[in-house]
Design an enzyme around this catalytic site. Structure first.
Site, mmCIF file in Angstrom:
data_model
loop_
_atom_site.group_PDB
_atom_site.id
_atom_site.type_symbol
_atom_site.label_atom_id
_atom_site.label_comp_id
_atom_site.label_asym_id
_atom_site.label_seq_id
_atom_site.Cartn_x
_atom_site.Cartn_y
_atom_site.Cartn_z
ATOM 1 N N HIS A 198 -2.732 10.457 -0.854
ATOM 2 C CA HIS A 198 -2.742 9.283 -1.722
ATOM 3 C C HIS A 198 -2.838 9.663 -3.198
ATOM 4 C CE1 HIS A 198 -3.341 5.683 0.904
ATOM 5 N NE2 HIS A 198 -3.511 6.639 1.781
ATOM 6 N N LYS A 230 -7.192 -0.797 11.633
ATOM 7 C CA LYS A 230 -6.547 -1.175 10.371
ATOM 8 C C LYS A 230 -5.347 -0.260 10.137
ATOM 9 C CE LYS A 230 -5.889 -1.343 5.718
ATOM 10 N NZ LYS A 230 -5.032 -0.443 4.911
ATOM 11 N N GLU A 262 0.822 -1.218 0.000
ATOM 12 C CA GLU A 262 0.000 0.000 0.000
ATOM 13 C C GLU A 262 0.854 1.265 0.000
ATOM 14 O OE1 GLU A 262 -2.987 0.057 3.098
ATOM 15 O OE2 GLU A 262 -3.500 2.134 2.663
ATOM 16 N N ASP A 281 4.501 -14.549 11.523
ATOM 17 C CA ASP A 281 3.178 -15.109 11.252
ATOM 18 C C ASP A 281 2.173 -13.964 11.461
ATOM 19 O OD1 ASP A 281 0.704 -16.331 11.321
ATOM 20 O OD2 ASP A 281 1.475 -18.162 12.245
HETATM 21 P P1 NAD Z 1 10.228 -23.076 16.117
HETATM 22 O O1 NAD Z 1 9.688 -24.307 16.734
HETATM 23 O O2 NAD Z 1 10.774 -23.142 14.747
HETATM 24 O O3 NAD Z 1 11.335 -22.441 17.069
HETATM 25 C C1 NAD Z 1 11.189 -22.364 18.457
HETATM 26 C C2 NAD Z 1 12.251 -23.197 19.130
HETATM 27 O O4 NAD Z 1 13.530 -22.606 18.974
HETATM 28 C C3 NAD Z 1 12.053 -23.305 20.614
HETATM 29 O O5 NAD Z 1 11.154 -24.357 20.883
HETATM 30 C C4 NAD Z 1 13.455 -23.541 21.135
HETATM 31 O O6 NAD Z 1 13.731 -24.918 21.221
HETATM 32 C C5 NAD Z 1 14.360 -22.957 20.068
HETATM 33 N N1 NAD Z 1 15.084 -21.740 20.510
HETATM 34 C C6 NAD Z 1 16.389 -21.468 20.313
HETATM 35 N N2 NAD Z 1 16.724 -20.274 20.815
HETATM 36 C C7 NAD Z 1 15.601 -19.752 21.352
HETATM 37 C C8 NAD Z 1 15.303 -18.529 22.035
HETATM 38 N N3 NAD Z 1 16.224 -17.584 22.246
HETATM 39 N N4 NAD Z 1 14.034 -18.305 22.425
HETATM 40 C C9 NAD Z 1 13.072 -19.226 22.209
HETATM 41 N N5 NAD Z 1 13.305 -20.422 21.599
HETATM 42 C C10 NAD Z 1 14.558 -20.678 21.164
HETATM 43 O O7 NAD Z 1 9.140 -21.901 16.056
HETATM 44 P P2 NAD Z 1 7.948 -21.463 16.956
HETATM 45 O O8 NAD Z 1 8.177 -20.020 17.249
HETATM 46 O O9 NAD Z 1 7.681 -22.365 18.111
HETATM 47 O O10 NAD Z 1 6.719 -21.605 15.947
HETATM 48 C C11 NAD Z 1 6.450 -20.621 15.004
HETATM 49 C C12 NAD Z 1 5.895 -21.231 13.731
HETATM 50 O O11 NAD Z 1 4.718 -21.973 13.989
HETATM 51 C C13 NAD Z 1 5.522 -20.184 12.731
HETATM 52 O O12 NAD Z 1 6.046 -20.543 11.476
HETATM 53 C C14 NAD Z 1 4.005 -20.249 12.717
HETATM 54 O O13 NAD Z 1 3.487 -19.806 11.474
HETATM 55 C C15 NAD Z 1 3.756 -21.706 12.964
HETATM 56 N N6 NAD Z 1 2.447 -22.144 13.451
HETATM 57 C C16 NAD Z 1 1.530 -21.280 13.961
HETATM 58 C C17 NAD Z 1 0.319 -21.733 14.464
HETATM 59 C C18 NAD Z 1 -0.605 -20.746 15.111
HETATM 60 O O14 NAD Z 1 -0.214 -19.636 15.375
HETATM 61 N N7 NAD Z 1 -1.864 -21.100 15.397
HETATM 62 C C19 NAD Z 1 0.038 -23.090 14.417
HETATM 63 C C20 NAD Z 1 0.981 -23.972 13.877
HETATM 64 C C21 NAD Z 1 2.189 -23.487 13.417
#
Ligand code: NAD
Length: 428
Positions: free
Chosen positions: A378, A264, A86, A280
């Site tokens: 705009h 928004k 946008e 996300d």
């Molecule tokens: P991830 O599992 O890839 O990473 C998190 C992991 O990184 C932790 O579990 C930990 O083991 C490690 N880690 C290393 N250094 C860290 C630090 N400093 N702080 C925290 N953890 C550290 O990712 P995530 O953040 O658990 O999940 C995010 C993903 O899940 C996104 O891609 C999202 O789109 C997806 N997702 C979202 C939903 C939802 O929001 N409803 C559902 C399913 C999947």
């Protein structure tokens, strides 16, 4: 093949190579070689990464990556990467950031980065008794969850608490268990989902029920960020403008139709940073809007007031679920560069910057609305877009845009007419 005969049922489409998939789609849609090549260009995303990020990849799509300037947040200066389709959003953010540079600039605070993992237990007899029984086993359940993520625990995060509710639903009573997890620098969905899935059998054993849903809640009410800004009315265009900004804030409180648009505007800034850093953004949006409706009525996430010294003061409060590890943040090379430009070291800091951008974006939008109307800013870009849509290229884009603005006729049909004239050489 006639269009009526085509089937979208393509067995094993996902197993084919990117080029093969692109060839199929190209044939399906009658894409020209030029269109196929354009789509095939993955820009600055390496093919291997693109092809492993999501399924059925056939190409790439580039959005512009910009940087908002002038931001001073918690006393520190930041250049803020923004990715958005946008027009005017980046300019507006930079503009408002300039108005909010007094003192330590925009003040922001995020609390602990706690997410909620949910388990819905159905078919439970004596649900109130069983809910208590779950709490009796709290330590054991939390310990079990801890074993799922030694990295998170080592870094000082992990499960913190367990909460239990009984919901009375159309299918009878349901026990909802909330596992509270400090996810530190992760968005946390994977981390939390793994934990809730792991404790579900334990909860089934304790309650005799069935764990139906086991997933994070994107209503991140324990991951709230607050931003405050204070500025001299002179900086926003005078006392009259400041007063009207306050009135606009009050109107948003009274009218959900206005509140949605108000919010928004806030999300314009927040989501642009989210895209640049590969967050996300659906999770962020879902959580933010649910929070806006937490009273039962949809409300603005921010408020603008005049304080006792006549200064214009703004405040914003919303949940932000962002990460600098995990998800796509460390996978997408451009997201990594965005984080480097920001210079953030924690997810908390990223959330704080996003809230600050949201508040600045909000001020810019309200100011434009009450001051000159939203279309003026705009207009130039809109006119250029119309000229491009009409088929203008090169210097003709600006020529046609200027003409339309000058004559106050910013319309597609007029852009086409002008283009025809220019191409015929009637307009020099
Ligand atoms: P991830 O599992 O890839 O990473 C998190 C992991 O990184 C932790 O579990 C930990 O083991 C490690 N880690 C290393 N250094 C860290 C630090 N400093 N702080 C925290 N953890 C550290 O990712 P995530 O953040 O658990 O999940 C995010 C993903 O899940 C996104 O891609 C999202 O789109 C997806 N997702 C979202 C939903 C939802 O929001 N409803 C559902 C399913 C999947």
């Amino acid at each position: 093949m006639s269009h009526e005969m085509r089937s979208s049922r393509i067995p094993g489409f996902y197993k084919k190579s990117l080029d093969e998939r692109l060839r199929i789609v190209g044939e399906w849609a009658g894409l020209t070689e030029e269109e196929v090549n354009l789509l095939r260009n993955l820009g600055n995303l390496p093919e291997k990464i693109a092809d492993s990020m999501i399924e059925n990849v056939i190409g790439g799509m580039t959005y512009p990556f910009a940087v908002a300037v002038n931001f001073k947040i918690n006393g520190r200066d930041y250049l803020v990467p923004m990715v958005i389709e946008e027009t005017s959003v980046v300019a507006a953010a930079s503009n408002a950031a300039k108005m909010l540079r007094r003192g330590r600039g925009i003040i922001v605070r995020a609390g602990p980065q706690e997410m909620i993992g949910q388990i819905h237990l159905v078919n439970v007899e004596a649900p109130y008794y069983k809910a208590m029984k779950i709490l009796e086993h709290k330590e054991e359940i939390i310990d079990h969850a801890k074993q799922q993520d030694s990295t998170l625990i080592k870094l000082g995060g992990g499960p913190r608490d367990l909460e239990v509710r009984v919901l009375n639903t159309r299918m009878g009573p349901v026990i909802v268990v909330h596992l509270i997890v400090d996810v530190l620098d992760a968005m946390g969905a994977n981390a939390v989902n793994t934990m809730v899935e792991s404790i579900a059998p334990l909860l089934e054993k304790i309650t005799g029920g069935e764990a139906r849903l086991r997933i994070i809640s994107n209503y991140a009410t324990r991951r709230i960020v607050r931003a405050l800004a204070r500025t001299d009315p002179e900086d926003v265009g005078g006392k009259d403008v400041a007063r009207k900004i306050v009135e606009a804030s009050i109107l948003a409180e009274a009218d959900p139709y206005r509140a949605v648009t108000h919010n928004k505007g806030i999300m314009n800034g927040i989501i642009a940073v989210a895209l640049a850093t590969a967050q996300d953004h659906r999770a962020i949006e879902a959580g933010a809007h649910a929070y806006a409706a937490r009273s039962g009525v949809y409300k603005p996430l921010s408020t603008w007031e005049l304080d006792e010294e006549g200064m214009l003061v703004g405040s914003l409060e919303l949940p932000l679920q962002v990460g600098i590890v995990g998800g796509a943040t460390k996978v997408h090379p451009i997201a990594k560069i965005a984080l480097k430009i920001l210079g953030v070291k924690t997810a908390k800091e990223l959330a704080e910057i996003m809230a600050a951008v949201g508040l600045a974006q909000n001020l810019a939008a309200l100011r434009a609305l009450v001051h000159e109307g939203i279309q003026k800013g705009h207009m130039r870009l809109h006119a250029r877009n119309l000229a491009i849509m009409a088929g203008a290229t090169g210097e003709l884009i600006d020529k046609i845009a200027e003409r339309m603005i000058g004559e106050g006729k910013i319309r597609y049909d007029y852009a086409k007419k002008l283009l025809e004239e220019y191409l015929k050489g009637e307009n020099k």
